[in-house]
Scaffold this motif. Structure first.
Motif, mmCIF file in Angstrom:
data_model
loop_
_atom_site.group_PDB
_atom_site.id
_atom_site.type_symbol
_atom_site.label_atom_id
_atom_site.label_comp_id
_atom_site.label_asym_id
_atom_site.label_seq_id
_atom_site.Cartn_x
_atom_site.Cartn_y
_atom_site.Cartn_z
ATOM 1 N N ALA A 1 -1.622 -3.629 -4.449
ATOM 2 C CA ALA A 1 -2.302 -3.532 -3.160
ATOM 3 C C ALA A 1 -2.335 -4.885 -2.461
ATOM 4 O O ALA A 1 -2.150 -4.977 -1.249
ATOM 5 C CB ALA A 1 -3.713 -2.996 -3.351
ATOM 6 N N TYR A 2 -2.557 -5.933 -3.234
ATOM 7 C CA TYR A 2 -2.610 -7.279 -2.665
ATOM 8 C C TYR A 2 -1.250 -7.689 -2.106
ATOM 9 O O TYR A 2 -1.150 -8.242 -1.012
ATOM 10 C CB TYR A 2 -3.077 -8.277 -3.724
ATOM 11 N N LEU A 3 -0.193 -7.386 -2.860
ATOM 12 C CA LEU A 3 1.150 -7.805 -2.459
ATOM 13 C C LEU A 3 1.815 -6.866 -1.455
ATOM 14 O O LEU A 3 2.581 -7.314 -0.604
ATOM 15 C CB LEU A 3 2.050 -7.937 -3.694
ATOM 16 N N ASP B 1 -7.772 -5.195 3.534
ATOM 17 C CA ASP B 1 -8.062 -4.179 4.539
ATOM 18 C C ASP B 1 -8.877 -3.051 3.905
ATOM 19 O O ASP B 1 -8.537 -2.589 2.806
ATOM 20 C CB ASP B 1 -6.731 -3.652 5.086
ATOM 21 N N PRO B 2 -9.950 -2.577 4.560
ATOM 22 C CA PRO B 2 -10.772 -1.507 3.984
ATOM 23 C C PRO B 2 -9.989 -0.221 3.695
ATOM 24 O O PRO B 2 -10.281 0.473 2.721
ATOM 25 C CB PRO B 2 -11.848 -1.261 5.043
ATOM 26 N N VAL B 3 -9.003 0.086 4.513
ATOM 27 C CA VAL B 3 -8.192 1.293 4.276
ATOM 28 C C VAL B 3 -7.390 1.134 2.990
ATOM 29 O O VAL B 3 -7.331 2.055 2.160
ATOM 30 C CB VAL B 3 -7.267 1.575 5.482
ATOM 31 N N VAL B 4 -6.785 -0.026 2.809
ATOM 32 C CA VAL B 4 -6.017 -0.293 1.585
ATOM 33 C C VAL B 4 -6.942 -0.264 0.376
ATOM 34 O O VAL B 4 -6.590 0.284 -0.680
ATOM 35 C CB VAL B 4 -5.262 -1.632 1.687
ATOM 36 N N ASP C 1 0.052 -3.556 2.804
ATOM 37 C CA ASP C 1 0.314 -3.305 4.218
ATOM 38 C C ASP C 1 1.629 -2.565 4.452
ATOM 39 O O ASP C 1 1.986 -2.277 5.586
ATOM 40 C CB ASP C 1 0.310 -4.620 5.001
ATOM 41 N N THR C 2 2.331 -2.211 3.380
ATOM 42 C CA THR C 2 3.605 -1.496 3.536
ATOM 43 C C THR C 2 3.372 0.008 3.592
ATOM 44 O O THR C 2 2.423 0.541 3.012
ATOM 45 C CB THR C 2 4.575 -1.804 2.385
ATOM 46 N N THR C 3 4.253 0.682 4.286
ATOM 47 C CA THR C 3 4.162 2.136 4.414
ATOM 48 C C THR C 3 4.338 2.820 3.068
ATOM 49 O O THR C 3 3.659 3.805 2.780
ATOM 50 C CB THR C 3 5.228 2.642 5.407
ATOM 51 N N VAL C 4 5.218 2.308 2.243
ATOM 52 C CA VAL C 4 5.471 2.931 0.934
ATOM 53 C C VAL C 4 4.207 2.901 0.080
ATOM 54 O O VAL C 4 3.812 3.923 -0.490
ATOM 55 C CB VAL C 4 6.646 2.228 0.207
ATOM 56 N N PHE C 5 3.572 1.746 -0.039
ATOM 57 C CA PHE C 5 2.346 1.664 -0.843
ATOM 58 C C PHE C 5 1.288 2.600 -0.290
ATOM 59 O O PHE C 5 0.658 3.348 -1.035
ATOM 60 C CB PHE C 5 1.797 0.239 -0.885
ATOM 61 N N ALA D 1 -0.301 5.738 -2.318
ATOM 62 C CA ALA D 1 -1.741 5.672 -2.570
ATOM 63 C C ALA D 1 -2.467 6.819 -1.876
ATOM 64 O O ALA D 1 -3.421 7.380 -2.423
ATOM 65 C CB ALA D 1 -2.295 4.327 -2.114
ATOM 66 N N MET D 2 -2.008 7.203 -0.683
ATOM 67 C CA MET D 2 -2.642 8.310 0.028
ATOM 68 C C MET D 2 -2.419 9.631 -0.698
ATOM 69 O O MET D 2 -3.337 10.441 -0.816
ATOM 70 C CB MET D 2 -2.114 8.412 1.457
ATOM 71 N N VAL D 3 -1.218 9.845 -1.198
ATOM 72 C CA VAL D 3 -0.942 11.067 -1.966
ATOM 73 C C VAL D 3 -1.855 11.138 -3.187
ATOM 74 O O VAL D 3 -2.463 12.182 -3.471
ATOM 75 C CB VAL D 3 0.548 11.132 -2.373
ATOM 76 N N LEU D 4 -1.951 10.039 -3.925
ATOM 77 C CA LEU D 4 -2.807 10.020 -5.113
ATOM 78 C C LEU D 4 -4.274 10.215 -4.743
ATOM 79 O O LEU D 4 -5.002 10.965 -5.412
ATOM 80 C CB LEU D 4 -2.618 8.704 -5.873
ATOM 81 N N THR D 5 -4.721 9.572 -3.678
ATOM 82 C CA THR D 5 -6.112 9.686 -3.241
ATOM 83 C C THR D 5 -6.427 11.100 -2.795
ATOM 84 O O THR D 5 -7.456 11.679 -3.190
ATOM 85 C CB THR D 5 -6.398 8.689 -2.098
ATOM 86 N N LEU D 6 -5.564 11.687 -1.971
ATOM 87 C CA LEU D 6 -5.807 13.054 -1.505
ATOM 88 C C LEU D 6 -5.756 14.058 -2.651
ATOM 89 O O LEU D 6 -6.512 15.029 -2.666
ATOM 90 C CB LEU D 6 -4.814 13.423 -0.402
#
Length: 95
Positions: free
Chosen positions: A65-67, A2-5, A70-74, A78-83
């Motif tokens: 990311a592969y495994l 997924d592009p978002v992931v 699609d989970t909310t936790v990942f 990842a969003m916290v680290l990215t932001l």
């Protein structure tokens, strides 16, 4: 993938790499590695080289990311680290 992931993974890898190689909070880790293995050692180079650390960060994040991409936790972590990474870039550019 997924592009978002993919984008969240990219941001997380950038933040992890920056944290290990440049952040003050990880200076103790870099110092410990240099003291333990020597300033000119491969481990010391690894924790100061963005290219090297980025490769190992990617090798850790991509399977997650592969495994679990699609989970909310990942996605939340990842969003916290990215932001965090994006905010640091914006702060540097705006100052």
């Amino acid at each position: 993938m997924d592009p978002v992931v993919f984008l969240l993974s990219l941001g997380a890898i950038c933040r992890i790499t920056r944290f290990i190689t440049k952040d003050v909070l990880a200076a103790g880790l870099r110092t410990w590695v240099a003291d333990r293995f020597g300033d000119e050692s491969r481990p010391a180079y690894l924790v100061t080289c963005g290219w090297c650390t980025g490769l190992w960060a990617a090798a850790s994040v991509v399977p997650l990311a592969y495994l679990a991409g699609d989970t909310t936790v990942f996605q939340a972590v990842a969003m916290v680290l990215t932001l965090s990474y994006v905010a640091g870039l914006a702060s540097t550019w705006l100052d």
